[in-house]
Design a protein around this motif. Structure first.
Motif, PDB file in Angstrom:
ATOM      1  N   ASP A 279      15.606 -39.441 -34.334  1.00 50.39           N
ATOM      2  CA  ASP A 279      16.983 -39.665 -34.332  1.00 50.39           C
ATOM      3  C   ASP A 279      18.101 -39.323 -33.516  1.00 50.39           C
ATOM      4  O   ASP A 279      17.735 -37.973 -32.905  1.00 50.39           O
ATOM      5  CB  ASP A 279      17.474 -39.250 -35.999  1.00 50.39           C
ATOM      6  N   PRO A 280      19.009 -39.974 -33.016  1.00 51.69           N
ATOM      7  CA  PRO A 280      20.051 -39.487 -32.122  1.00 51.69           C
ATOM      8  C   PRO A 280      20.680 -38.281 -32.710  1.00 51.69           C
ATOM      9  O   PRO A 280      21.146 -38.195 -33.472  1.00 51.69           O
ATOM     10  CB  PRO A 280      20.924 -40.743 -31.826  1.00 51.69           C
ATOM     11  N   ILE A 282      23.721 -35.197 -31.155  1.00 51.10           N
ATOM     12  CA  ILE A 282      24.814 -34.956 -30.097  1.00 51.10           C
ATOM     13  C   ILE A 282      25.390 -33.527 -30.769  1.00 51.10           C
ATOM     14  O   ILE A 282      25.790 -33.553 -31.945  1.00 51.10           O
ATOM     15  CB  ILE A 282      25.983 -36.070 -29.826  1.00 51.10           C
ATOM     16  N   ILE A 293      22.681 -33.491 -25.968  1.00 43.40           N
ATOM     17  CA  ILE A 293      22.324 -34.731 -26.472  1.00 43.40           C
ATOM     18  C   ILE A 293      20.765 -34.983 -26.133  1.00 43.40           C
ATOM     19  O   ILE A 293      20.072 -34.385 -25.265  1.00 43.40           O
ATOM     20  CB  ILE A 293      23.021 -35.994 -25.764  1.00 43.40           C
ATOM     21  N   ASN A 294      20.263 -35.792 -27.202  1.00 38.08           N
ATOM     22  CA  ASN A 294      18.607 -35.670 -27.093  1.00 38.08           C
ATOM     23  C   ASN A 294      18.168 -37.360 -26.415  1.00 38.08           C
ATOM     24  O   ASN A 294      19.382 -38.149 -26.227  1.00 38.08           O
ATOM     25  CB  ASN A 294      18.063 -35.588 -28.396  1.00 38.08           C
ATOM     26  N   PHE A 297      19.638 -40.385 -28.522  1.00 35.63           N
ATOM     27  CA  PHE A 297      21.096 -40.645 -28.211  1.00 35.63           C
ATOM     28  C   PHE A 297      21.172 -41.476 -26.945  1.00 35.63           C
ATOM     29  O   PHE A 297      22.196 -42.257 -26.998  1.00 35.63           O
ATOM     30  CB  PHE A 297      22.000 -39.300 -28.370  1.00 35.63           C
ATOM     31  N   GLU A 298      20.400 -40.891 -26.000  1.00 34.90           N
ATOM     32  CA  GLU A 298      20.747 -41.516 -24.751  1.00 34.90           C
ATOM     33  C   GLU A 298      20.191 -43.040 -24.562  1.00 34.90           C
ATOM     34  O   GLU A 298      20.884 -43.875 -23.938  1.00 34.90           O
ATOM     35  CB  GLU A 298      19.665 -40.756 -23.511  1.00 34.90           C
ATOM     36  N   LEU A 300      20.041 -44.980 -27.574  1.00 36.21           N
ATOM     37  CA  LEU A 300      21.355 -45.766 -28.415  1.00 36.21           C
ATOM     38  C   LEU A 300      22.666 -46.013 -27.711  1.00 36.21           C
ATOM     39  O   LEU A 300      23.020 -47.278 -27.639  1.00 36.21           O
ATOM     40  CB  LEU A 300      21.684 -44.854 -29.467  1.00 36.21           C
ATOM     41  N   GLU A 305      21.968 -37.628 -19.827  1.00 34.02           N
ATOM     42  CA  GLU A 305      22.708 -36.394 -20.113  1.00 34.02           C
ATOM     43  C   GLU A 305      23.210 -35.747 -18.857  1.00 34.02           C
ATOM     44  O   GLU A 305      24.449 -35.290 -19.313  1.00 34.02           O
ATOM     45  CB  GLU A 305      21.687 -35.407 -20.737  1.00 34.02           C
ATOM     46  N   TYR A 353      23.130 -46.793 -38.745  1.00 29.99           N
ATOM     47  CA  TYR A 353      23.026 -45.308 -38.656  1.00 29.99           C
ATOM     48  C   TYR A 353      23.939 -44.276 -39.743  1.00 29.99           C
ATOM     49  O   TYR A 353      25.056 -44.902 -39.760  1.00 29.99           O
ATOM     50  CB  TYR A 353      23.177 -44.684 -37.499  1.00 29.99           C
ATOM     51  N   PHE A 374      22.547 -38.803 -36.211  1.00 25.42           N
ATOM     52  CA  PHE A 374      22.704 -40.282 -36.495  1.00 25.42           C
ATOM     53  C   PHE A 374      21.115 -40.775 -37.031  1.00 25.42           C
ATOM     54  O   PHE A 374      20.319 -40.837 -36.678  1.00 25.42           O
ATOM     55  CB  PHE A 374      22.855 -41.243 -35.266  1.00 25.42           C
TER      56      PHE A 374
END
Length: 611
Positions: A279-280, A282, A293-294, A297-298, A300, A305, A353, A374
Motif C-alpha cells: 500500500d502507498p 508517505i 515515500i515507498n 506511492f511512486e 500511484l 522519490e 483508498y 493509503f
C-alpha cells in the motif's frame, strides 16, 4: 563565589557597571546644569525681545491709524488705533511679568508712561479735528504726537537691545559650561574605556583559554577521534564541562565499538520494510515536507522519490481535498486515528483508498511529523457494489410475485372466491400482515440500494424547515389524536431555509415520528423541535417511550439492528436509510436515550448558502 564561572563574570560585570555609573552620573549632572542655563537663555531674554518687537509693531500700526484718521477715513483710523492698542497692551503685560535684567523694570515703567501720554495725545487729536480745520490737526500731529511716538519707539528698541546683550552674555557662559562638561565626560569616558578593555581582555584570556582547548577537542571528536581528552584546569563550570566531555568521549568510544553496526542495520531494515509495503505510504515532517515515500506511492502518483524529497506535499500531489483532510487530522487534538476513503484514477482504472493519518510524537508528546497510509479498498468497494446490485435485483424480482400474493390474499379476504370460515379469515389476515411487512422490507432494501449506489438521485431544492416538518406531521395527526398523544411542534421561524431533497427529508422525519409513536404510551407526549446551532439547522424528535438500552444507542443506525425484547420490531433498515439520506445531504444524525425515560433523535442539515 570566585570558584564558579558565574561569580567571576559577575565581578567583572560589577566593575564595568560601577565605571559606567560614575560616567553616567557625571554626564547627567553636567547636562542638567547646561540645560538649566540654556533654558534661561532661550526663554526669558527671548521672550522680552519678542514682546518688544510685537509692541513696536503695534505702535507702528497705531501711527498708521492716526495718519489714516487725519487724511482719509476717521472711523477706520479710530478702529485700527484701538485694535492695535489692545495688541500693544497684550505684549506689554507679557514683558511686565518677565523682568529679568538690571534696569529692565525702569524701561517698562517709562514705556508705560510714554504710551499713556501717546494715547492721551490721540484723544486730543480727535478733539482738534472736531473743532478746527485739517491744517491745525496736521500741525498738532507733527508737533505733539509724532515726537512722543518717536520717543516710545526708542524706548522699545533700547529694551530689546538690553535683552539681546544679556542673551549674548548668557551664551558665553553656556559655551564655557558646555566645554567644561564635555572635557570632564571625555576624560572619564577615556579612563572607563581603557579600564573596561583591560579588565575584559584579561578576563577573556583567563576564561576562554580552557574553552578554546575544549573547542579544538570537539572538532577532533567530530572528525572521528573519539579518544580525545581535555585537560581540567579549574573547578568552575568550565572544569565540570571538561570533565563531562571526557566522560562523553569514553561512552562514545564504547558505543562505537558495541552498537554502531546494530543501529545502522536496524535503520536499513526499517527502510526496507516501508519500501516493501504494497500500500502507498508517505512520511512528512511538521511543515508537510516529504521525508520518505515507498514504491507503491511512486506508482500511484507517477513520481520518483529523488525528485520529491523535501518538497511540500501540494507541490507534488495537487489534490486540495486530500491535503485539507491530512492537515485537519494532523492539527486535531483528538488521539483517535481518522480514516476516509478517496477515489483515484490510475491507468484508466478506478481505485479507492482508505487514507489513514498517524501523527508522529516525541517523548514529550510534541508532534514532529506524520505518516499517511493509503489502504487499497478497491476490492471491497467492488464487492460492496456487487452486493448492492444483487440486493437490488433480488428485491426487484421478489416484489412482483409478492404483489401477486398480496392481491390474491386480498381477493380471498374479500370473499370474492367464496365464503370463509373464521379460522380461514384469520389465516388470510395473517398472510396480508406478513406480506405487508415483507413488502416494506423489499421497498426499504430497494431504497437503501439506490442511496448507496449514487448521490445523483437527490433532487435538491430550497425550502423552509417548517414546510418539511408540517408536511410530515399531516400523516400522523389522526393516529396521535386516536391515541390521545400530544404531538407538539416548536417552530424556529419561517425565514430559515435549507437546500435539500424535500421528499427524502420528509421521509427521514416520518420514520423518526413513526418510531416515536410506536414506542410511546397512549396519553403521553411527542415533541418536535427545530433550531439553529453552529450554522446548521437541527431537527429533534423527543418521545416519552421505553427508551433504548445503552449498548444499542451507538449501533441503532446500523443495518438490520433491532433492539432485543421489543414487541413491535421492524425491518431494522429505517434508521439506516435515514442516516444515509442525512449524511448524503451534508448532515449528521444521532440518538440520546435513557431506558424507561424516552429518546431524542436529532438530525442536522446545512443552512442554505447566501451569495
Amino acid at each position: 563565589m570566585l570558584k564558579t564561572l558565574k561569580g567571576k563574570f559577575l565581578i567583572v560585570y560589577l566593575l564595568l557597571v560601577f565605571i559606567l555609573a560614575v560616567v553616567g552620573a557625571t554626564s547627567i549632572a553636567n547636562i542638567y546644569s547646561l540645560g538649566k542655563s540654556i533654558q534661561g537663555l532661550m526663554t526669558d531674554n527671548y521672550k522680552s525681545i519678542n514682546a518688544a518687537g510685537y509692541m513696536l509693531d503695534a505702535l507702528e500700526g497705531q501711527n498708521s491709524a492716526a495718519l489714516t484718521y487725519i487724511n482719509t477715513n476717521k472711523n477706520k483710523g479710530i478702529s485700527d488705533f484701538n485694535k492695535n492698542s489692545g495688541y500693544f497692551y497684550q505684549w506689554y503685560n507679557v514683558e511686565a511679568s518677565n523682568i529679568t535684567e538690571k534696569n529692565e523694570k525702569q524701561f517698562v515703567e517709562d514705556i508705560n508712561n510714554s504710551y499713556t501720554a501717546y494715547l492721551t495725545l490721540f484723544s486730543k487729536l480727535q478733539e482738534t479735528a472736531i473743532n478746527s480745520d485739517n491744517s491745525k490737526v496736521i500741525d498738532f500731529y507733527n508737533n505733539e504726537m509724532y515726537p512722543e511716538y518717536s520717543n516710545l519707539k526708542k524706548l522699545l528698541r533700547d529694551l530689546s537691545i538690553l535683552n539681546e546683550k544679556a542673551m549674548f552674555s548668557g551664551k558665553e557662559k553656556v559655551i564655557n559650561a558646555s566645554e567644561k562638561s564635555m572635557n570632564i565626560v571625555i576624560i572619564l569616558s577615556v579612563l572607563s574605556i581603557i579600564g573596561g578593555l583591560t579588565a575584559a581582555w584579561l578576563s577573556l584570556i583567563k576564561f576562554l583559554s580552557p574553552l578554546y582547548a575544549l573547542r579544538d577537542n570537539m572538532k577532533a571528536l567530530k572528525e572521528g577521534e573519539l579518544n580525545k581528552q581535555t585537560k581540567i584546569v579549574s573547578q568552575d563550570e568550565i572544569g565540570e564541562l571538561s570533565k563531562e566531555f571526557n566522560d562523553m568521549t569514553k561512552r562514545l568510544m564504547q558505543f562505537e565499538q558495541s552498537t554502531l553496526g546494530k543501529v545502522l542495520a536496524e535503520k536499513n531494515k526499517s527502510l526496507a520494510i516501508v519500501k516493501s509495503i504494497s500500500d502507498p505510504i508517505i512520511v512528512m515532517d511538521a511543515d508537510y515536507k516529504i521525508v520518505l515515500i515507498n514504491d507503491a506511492f511512486e506508482q500511484l502518483f507517477k513520481l520518483e522519490e529523488k525528485n520529491v524529497l523535501n518538497k511540500y506535499f501540494l507541490e507534488v500531489v495537487r489534490n486540495g481535498e486530500l491535503y485539507d483532510y491530512i492537515k485537519n487530522i494532523y492539527n486535531s487534538e483528538e488521539d483517535k486515528i481518522e480514516q476516509k476513503i478517496f477515489y483515484f484514477n490510475y491507468n484508466s482504472k478506478d481505485y479507492y483508498y482508505n487514507v489513514l493519518v498517524t501523527r508522529l510524537r516525541e517523548t514529550d508528546n510534541k508532534r514532529y511529523g506524520l505518516v499517511v497510509l493509503f489502504q487499497n479498498v478497491t476490492g471491497l468497494k467492488e464487492i460492496e457494489k456487487l452486493k448492492s446490485d444483487f440486493i437490488a435485483t433480488v428485491s426487484h424480482e421478489f416484489k412482483t410475485p409478492l404483489t401477486s400474493i398480496m392481491m390474491g390474499a386480498s381477493l380471498i379476504g374479500d370473499e370474492a372466491a367464496g365464503g370463509l370460515s373464521n379460522k380461514q379469515q384469520e389465516i388470510v389476515e395473517t398472510i396480508n400482515e406478513e406480506s405487508e411487512k415483507l413488502l416494506n422490507l423489499v421497498n426499504n432494501l430497494l431504497h437503501l440500494s439506490k442511496l448507496e449506489s449514487s448521490k445523483s438521485i437527490f433532487n435538491t431544492e430550497v425550502c423552509t424547515i417548517e414546510a418539511i416538518v408540517e408536511n410530515s406531521l399531516k400523516s400522523f395527526v389522526s393516529e396521535a389524536k386516536e391515541r390521545n398523544i400530544s404531538l407538539q411542534y416548536n417552530p424556529i421561524g419561517s425565514s430559515i431555509k435549507v437546500e435539500v431533497d424535500f421528499d427524502k427529508t420528509v421521509w427521514v422525519l416520518n420514520n423518526l415520528i413513526s418510531n416515536a409513536l410506536k414506542f410511546t404510551e397512549d396519553g403521553d407526549q411527542i415533541l418536535i423541535r427545530s433550531f439553529v446551532k453552529q450554522n446548521r439547522v437541527c431537527v429533534s424528535v423527543k418521545d416519552t417511550g421505553k427508551g433504548i438500552p445503552e449498548e444499542y444507542v451507538e449501533k441503532i443506525f446500523d443495518k438490520f439492528v433491532q433492539v432485543r425484547g421489543t414487541e413491535d420490531r421492524g425491518t431494522g433498515l429505517g434508521l439506516s436509510i435515514a442516516k444515509e439520506i442525512v449524511e448524503a445531504q451534508g448532515g449528521e444524525i444521532w440518538c440520546e436515550s435513557k431506558l424507561h425515560e424516552g429518546s431524542i433523535f436529532t438530525f442536522t442539515l446545512p443552512l442554505e448558502e447566501e451569495f
